[in-house]
Scaffold this motif. Structure first.
Motif, PDB file in Angstrom:
ATOM      1  N   GLY A  61     -12.090   9.848  -8.272  1.00  0.00           N
ATOM      2  CA  GLY A  61     -13.191   9.011  -7.845  1.00  0.00           C
ATOM      3  C   GLY A  61     -13.017   7.965  -6.838  1.00  0.00           C
ATOM      4  N   PHE A  62     -11.730   8.226  -6.148  1.00  0.00           N
ATOM      5  CA  PHE A  62     -11.683   7.368  -4.952  1.00  0.00           C
ATOM      6  C   PHE A  62     -12.574   7.568  -3.943  1.00  0.00           C
ATOM      7  CE2 PHE A  62      -7.610   6.635  -6.946  1.00  0.00           C
ATOM      8  CZ  PHE A  62      -6.952   5.667  -6.594  1.00  0.00           C
ATOM      9  N   ALA A  63     -12.714   6.444  -3.134  1.00  0.00           N
ATOM     10  CA  ALA A  63     -13.518   6.930  -1.719  1.00  0.00           C
ATOM     11  C   ALA A  63     -12.764   6.818  -0.487  1.00  0.00           C
ATOM     12  CB  ALA A  63     -14.386   5.458  -1.675  1.00  0.00           C
ATOM     13  N   ILE A  80       0.901  -1.138   0.060  1.00  0.00           N
ATOM     14  CA  ILE A  80       0.025   0.126   0.068  1.00  0.00           C
ATOM     15  C   ILE A  80       0.728   1.104  -0.116  1.00  0.00           C
ATOM     16  CG2 ILE A  80      -1.799   1.390   1.285  1.00  0.00           C
ATOM     17  CD1 ILE A  80      -2.665  -1.320   2.411  1.00  0.00           C
ATOM     18  N   PRO A  81       0.945   1.877  -1.074  1.00  0.00           N
ATOM     19  CA  PRO A  81       1.863   3.108  -1.306  1.00  0.00           C
ATOM     20  C   PRO A  81       1.181   4.325  -0.158  1.00  0.00           C
ATOM     21  CG  PRO A  81       1.092   2.529  -3.301  1.00  0.00           C
ATOM     22  CD  PRO A  81       0.398   1.661  -2.328  1.00  0.00           C
ATOM     23  N   VAL A  82       2.313   4.802   0.197  1.00  0.00           N
ATOM     24  CA  VAL A  82       1.711   6.026   1.187  1.00  0.00           C
ATOM     25  C   VAL A  82       2.347   7.475   0.118  1.00  0.00           C
ATOM     26  CG1 VAL A  82       2.412   7.382   3.380  1.00  0.00           C
ATOM     27  CG2 VAL A  82       2.205   4.962   3.164  1.00  0.00           C
ATOM     28  N   LEU A  83       1.271   8.466  -0.129  1.00  0.00           N
ATOM     29  CA  LEU A  83       1.834   9.399  -0.801  1.00  0.00           C
ATOM     30  C   LEU A  83       1.614  10.681   0.046  1.00  0.00           C
ATOM     31  CD1 LEU A  83      -0.541   8.824  -4.028  1.00  0.00           C
ATOM     32  CD2 LEU A  83       2.179   8.638  -3.666  1.00  0.00           C
ATOM     33  N   ARG A  84       2.477  11.646   0.046  1.00  0.00           N
ATOM     34  CA  ARG A  84       2.688  12.893   0.853  1.00  0.00           C
ATOM     35  C   ARG A  84       1.722  13.804   0.224  1.00  0.00           C
ATOM     36  NH1 ARG A  84       6.318  15.907   4.264  1.00  0.00           N
ATOM     37  NH2 ARG A  84       4.770  17.270   5.160  1.00  0.00           N
ATOM     38  N   LEU A 120     -10.224   2.771  -4.737  1.00  0.00           N
ATOM     39  CA  LEU A 120     -11.016   2.484  -5.859  1.00  0.00           C
ATOM     40  C   LEU A 120     -10.674   1.262  -6.441  1.00  0.00           C
ATOM     41  CD1 LEU A 120     -12.951   3.871  -7.987  1.00  0.00           C
ATOM     42  CD2 LEU A 120     -10.651   4.793  -8.921  1.00  0.00           C
ATOM     43  N   GLY A 121     -11.850   0.585  -6.481  1.00  0.00           N
ATOM     44  CA  GLY A 121     -11.561  -1.033  -7.206  1.00  0.00           C
ATOM     45  C   GLY A 121     -10.733  -1.604  -6.022  1.00  0.00           C
ATOM     46  N   ASP A 122      -9.715  -2.370  -6.643  1.00  0.00           N
ATOM     47  CA  ASP A 122      -8.498  -3.121  -5.724  1.00  0.00           C
ATOM     48  C   ASP A 122      -7.386  -2.133  -5.474  1.00  0.00           C
ATOM     49  OD1 ASP A 122      -9.966  -5.296  -5.751  1.00  0.00           O
ATOM     50  OD2 ASP A 122      -8.853  -6.204  -7.792  1.00  0.00           O
ATOM     51  N   CYS A 123      -7.390  -0.885  -5.767  1.00  0.00           N
ATOM     52  CA  CYS A 123      -6.384  -0.013  -5.502  1.00  0.00           C
ATOM     53  C   CYS A 123      -6.834   0.751  -4.316  1.00  0.00           C
ATOM     54  CB  CYS A 123      -6.197   1.164  -6.750  1.00  0.00           C
ATOM     55  SG  CYS A 123      -5.019   2.153  -6.425  1.00  0.00           S
ATOM     56  N   CYS A 124      -5.670   0.707  -3.419  1.00  0.00           N
ATOM     57  CA  CYS A 124      -5.529   1.047  -1.994  1.00  0.00           C
ATOM     58  C   CYS A 124      -4.447   2.109  -1.980  1.00  0.00           C
ATOM     59  CB  CYS A 124      -5.775   0.050  -1.035  1.00  0.00           C
ATOM     60  SG  CYS A 124      -5.731   0.658   0.669  1.00  0.00           S
ATOM     61  N   LEU A 125      -4.615   3.419  -1.637  1.00  0.00           N
ATOM     62  CA  LEU A 125      -3.504   4.474  -1.240  1.00  0.00           C
ATOM     63  C   LEU A 125      -3.887   4.802   0.167  1.00  0.00           C
ATOM     64  CD1 LEU A 125      -3.659   6.312  -4.414  1.00  0.00           C
ATOM     65  CD2 LEU A 125      -2.111   4.468  -4.077  1.00  0.00           C
ATOM     66  N   HIS A 126      -2.558   5.335   0.713  1.00  0.00           N
ATOM     67  CA  HIS A 126      -2.486   6.171   2.061  1.00  0.00           C
ATOM     68  C   HIS A 126      -2.034   7.408   1.695  1.00  0.00           C
ATOM     69  CE1 HIS A 126      -2.558   2.532   5.149  1.00  0.00           C
ATOM     70  NE2 HIS A 126      -3.525   2.712   4.105  1.00  0.00           N
ATOM     71  N   LEU A 127      -2.535   8.354   2.144  1.00  0.00           N
ATOM     72  CA  LEU A 127      -2.232   9.970   2.075  1.00  0.00           C
ATOM     73  C   LEU A 127      -1.850  10.362   3.517  1.00  0.00           C
ATOM     74  CD1 LEU A 127      -5.212  11.117  -0.295  1.00  0.00           C
ATOM     75  CD2 LEU A 127      -3.128  10.102  -0.765  1.00  0.00           C
ATOM     76  N   SER A 128      -0.643  11.016   3.445  1.00  0.00           N
ATOM     77  CA  SER A 128      -0.274  11.656   4.482  1.00  0.00           C
ATOM     78  C   SER A 128       0.222  12.976   4.675  1.00  0.00           C
ATOM     79  CB  SER A 128       0.750  10.574   5.182  1.00  0.00           C
ATOM     80  OG  SER A 128       1.231  11.196   6.455  1.00  0.00           O
ATOM     81  N   GLU A 129      -0.342  13.818   5.615  1.00  0.00           N
ATOM     82  CA  GLU A 129       0.296  15.092   5.685  1.00  0.00           C
ATOM     83  C   GLU A 129       1.542  15.074   6.637  1.00  0.00           C
ATOM     84  OE1 GLU A 129      -3.015  18.485   5.443  1.00  0.00           O
ATOM     85  OE2 GLU A 129      -3.128  17.241   7.060  1.00  0.00           O
ATOM     86  N   HIS A 130       1.626  13.915   7.282  1.00  0.00           N
ATOM     87  CA  HIS A 130       2.873  13.983   8.268  1.00  0.00           C
ATOM     88  C   HIS A 130       4.310  14.140   7.603  1.00  0.00           C
ATOM     89  CE1 HIS A 130       0.539  12.482  11.653  1.00  0.00           C
ATOM     90  NE2 HIS A 130      -0.211  12.035  10.915  1.00  0.00           N
ATOM     91  N   HIS A 131       5.169  14.866   8.043  1.00  0.00           N
ATOM     92  CA  HIS A 131       6.485  15.199   7.437  1.00  0.00           C
ATOM     93  C   HIS A 131       7.220  13.837   7.829  1.00  0.00           C
ATOM     94  CE1 HIS A 131      10.433  17.127   6.879  1.00  0.00           C
ATOM     95  NE2 HIS A 131      10.622  16.390   7.677  1.00  0.00           N
ATOM     96  N   GLY A 132       8.073  13.243   6.876  1.00  0.00           N
ATOM     97  CA  GLY A 132       8.783  12.246   6.791  1.00  0.00           C
ATOM     98  C   GLY A 132       7.911  10.862   6.403  1.00  0.00           C
ATOM     99  N   ASP A 133       6.730  11.023   6.410  1.00  0.00           N
ATOM    100  CA  ASP A 133       5.956   9.758   5.840  1.00  0.00           C
ATOM    101  C   ASP A 133       6.146   9.080   4.607  1.00  0.00           C
ATOM    102  OD1 ASP A 133       4.802   9.119   8.277  1.00  0.00           O
ATOM    103  OD2 ASP A 133       2.903   9.614   7.824  1.00  0.00           O
ATOM    104  N   ALA A 134       6.493  10.183   3.642  1.00  0.00           N
ATOM    105  CA  ALA A 134       6.526   9.925   2.357  1.00  0.00           C
ATOM    106  C   ALA A 134       7.385  11.125   1.588  1.00  0.00           C
ATOM    107  CB  ALA A 134       5.536   9.627   1.369  1.00  0.00           C
ATOM    108  N   CYS A 135       8.191  10.587   0.484  1.00  0.00           N
ATOM    109  CA  CYS A 135       8.737  11.832  -0.360  1.00  0.00           C
ATOM    110  C   CYS A 135       7.827  12.407  -1.209  1.00  0.00           C
ATOM    111  CB  CYS A 135       9.917  11.082  -0.989  1.00  0.00           C
ATOM    112  SG  CYS A 135      11.062  12.214  -1.961  1.00  0.00           S
ATOM    113  N   PRO A 136       7.624  13.652  -1.377  1.00  0.00           N
ATOM    114  CA  PRO A 136       6.751  14.475  -2.216  1.00  0.00           C
ATOM    115  C   PRO A 136       7.521  14.007  -3.750  1.00  0.00           C
ATOM    116  CG  PRO A 136       7.642  15.863  -0.663  1.00  0.00           C
ATOM    117  CD  PRO A 136       8.332  14.510  -0.466  1.00  0.00           C
TER     118      PRO A 136
END
Length: 127
Positions: free
Chosen positions: A32-34, A12-16, A53-69
């Motif tokens: 169209g993600f839920a 599960i990718p984490v996006l900043r 969305l469908g089988d695609c699951c993403l994590h979104l994070s505002e936390h500094h250091g969780d992911a690279c923009p």
């Protein structure tokens, strides 16, 4: 332990992200993600959320250091033409994605407001 015994599941990718309203507009309204769930340690602290969305699951994070923009994801999309048409029909002011013909297949790349790029591709054409 062999590779077959490892028991690994889907990644599960984490996006900043940097702005909750822009993230909701892009990921929920446009793509169209839920929203599956969201978490904050306190009302005044950064958002961490799961969308799907469908089988695609993403994590979104505002936390500094969780992911690279500026990350890039490849996401399988069974009907790329229909998905592209659905996006174009929304008349989103910041993206009018086209489908590119590549030597390895057709793909459509959309950049989010935070510099992350999501490339949707037809898995039946991908080498």
């Amino acid at each position: 332990m062999s590779d077959q015994q490892a028991g690994l599941g889907l990644a599960i990718p984490v996006l900043r992200i940097f702005d909750e309203a822009k993230a909701r507009e892009f990921y929920l309204d446009f793509l169209g993600f839920a929203l599956v769930w969201e978490h904050r340690f306190s009302d005044d602290l950064p958002l961490y959320a799961e969308i799907a969305l469908g089988d695609c699951c993403l994590h979104l994070s505002e936390h500094h250091g969780d992911a690279c923009p500026g990350s890039r994801l490849r996401i399988a999309c069974e009907d790329l033409d229909a998905y592209q048409r659905s996006l174009l029909d929304k008349h989103y002011g910041y993206a009018r994605p086209g489908i590119d013909e590549q030597p390895w297949g057709r793909e459509m790349t959309v950049a989010d407001p935070f510099g992350n790029r999501l490339t949707f591709f037809d898995p039946s054409e991908d080498d």
